[in-house]
Design an enzyme around this catalytic site. Structure first.
Site, PDB file in Angstrom:
ATOM      1  CB  SER A  44      45.368  35.108  35.895  1.00  0.00           C
ATOM      2  OG  SER A  44      45.028  36.156  35.028  1.00  0.00           O
TER       3      SER A  44
ATOM      4  CG  ASP B 126      42.402  41.445  40.352  1.00  0.00           C
ATOM      5  OD1 ASP B 126      43.163  42.075  39.591  1.00  0.00           O
ATOM      6  OD2 ASP B 126      42.254  40.216  40.292  1.00  0.00           O
TER       7      ASP B 126
ATOM      8  CG  HIS C  88      45.457  39.599  38.398  1.00  0.00           C
ATOM      9  ND1 HIS C  88      44.085  39.403  38.387  1.00  0.00           N
ATOM     10  CD2 HIS C  88      45.954  38.820  37.386  1.00  0.00           C
ATOM     11  CE1 HIS C  88      43.765  38.575  37.415  1.00  0.00           C
ATOM     12  NE2 HIS C  88      44.878  38.191  36.801  1.00  0.00           N
TER      13      HIS C  88
END
Length: 278
Positions: free
Chosen positions: A102, A224, A252
């Site tokens: 991320s 996602d 995610h």
């Protein structure tokens, strides 16, 4: 007692853990917002036979030394990139493989731009250069959505964690994973979490993509909630030396919810020496 050396201080500050003793390049695993190095436990061991594996926590996260937290330093992603580079310097790393989840994908990019010799390639797991939409870009959220989410965080931290964790994890059939992420959110110091949240969700690193000095693998999750498919395509189009692999997964955090898919995609990429296929 003798004074602690800078190297030792950094390793303690960032709770650095080292495993594996393979002869291939060192792999550094960097966690995402609200998480810690433990989130890599399903993926990192798969590489320990062939690589030295380095895990760490950003200051303010996990088992890092909270006394080292500085709100000014960590108000932007550059501060977290400095943590990563400090760890690389303490371990004398060169040509390492950075695996960033991320926001750590962009933190890794910033670190590579600063010190390109530290990294051979970047593996970006569910990355996003900007979470906020604009007329020419789909990031997934309107600015007002982000502001409302952060306002909830300020006024009802537990409620925020309870709401956001299952959205981020995105696997309702695995409530244990959502609960783990919620617990991770709740165990983070609120000031550190709020600071990291603002640095994460208001960041815009789109202009940095063209400056990528090393090859990268973009691991995009098909479904996602935080990084839609358009984000992966944007990264591929704007980052030189990049390759896009789409994981047939949801959520995610594919390194937690779909670890084998994540491992397989990474190993296929690394088997080519981190080079773009075709």
């Amino acid at each position: 007692m003798p004074a602690m050396q800078p190297r030792e201080s950094i390793l303690l500050r960032n709770n650095v853990r080292i495993a594996g003793a393979g002869d291939k390049p060192t792999m550094v695993f960097a966690h995402g917002f609200g998480c810690d190095q433990n989130m890599w436990r399903f993926v990192a061991p798969a590489f320990a036979d062939t690589h030295r594996v380095v895990l760490f926590d950003y200051v303010g996260c996990g088992q890092s030394d909270l006394r080292a937290f500085d709100a000014a330093r960590y108000s932007s992603l550059e501060g977290y990139a400095l943590d990563l580079l400090d760890v690389c310097e303490a371990l004398e790393l060169q040509q390492a493989i950075l695996v960033g989840h991320s926001v750590s994908a962009m933190i890794g990019l910033l670190a590579a731009i600063r010190q390109p010799s530290r990294f051979a390639s970047l593996v970006m797991v569910a990355p996003s250069p900007c979470f906020i939409n604009d007329p020419c870009y789909v990031g997934g959220f309107e600015r007002g959505d982000i502001e409302s989410l952060l306002s909830l965080m300020d006024h009802n931290y537990i409620g925020w964690a309870s709401y956001l964790a299952p959205v981020v994890m995105g696997n309702p059939g695995r409530p244990d994973l959502g609960a783990e992420l919620e617990q991770s959110f709740c165990s983070t110091d609120p000031l550190a979490a709020q600071t990291f949240a603002r640095a994460t969700f208001f960041a815009d690193n789109r202009a940095d993509l063209a400056r990528a000095p090393v090859p990268s693998l973009i691991l995009q999750v098909r479904d996602d909630a935080l990084a839609p498919m358009a984000v992966g395509r944007y990264l591929l189009e704007h980052m030189p030396g990049s390759e896009l692999a789409v994981l047939e997964a949801t959520g995610h955090c594919p390194h937690m919810s779909h670890p084998q898919l994540t491992i397989d995609a990474m190993k296929q990429y690394l088997a080519r020496g981190g080079r773009v296929s075709g």
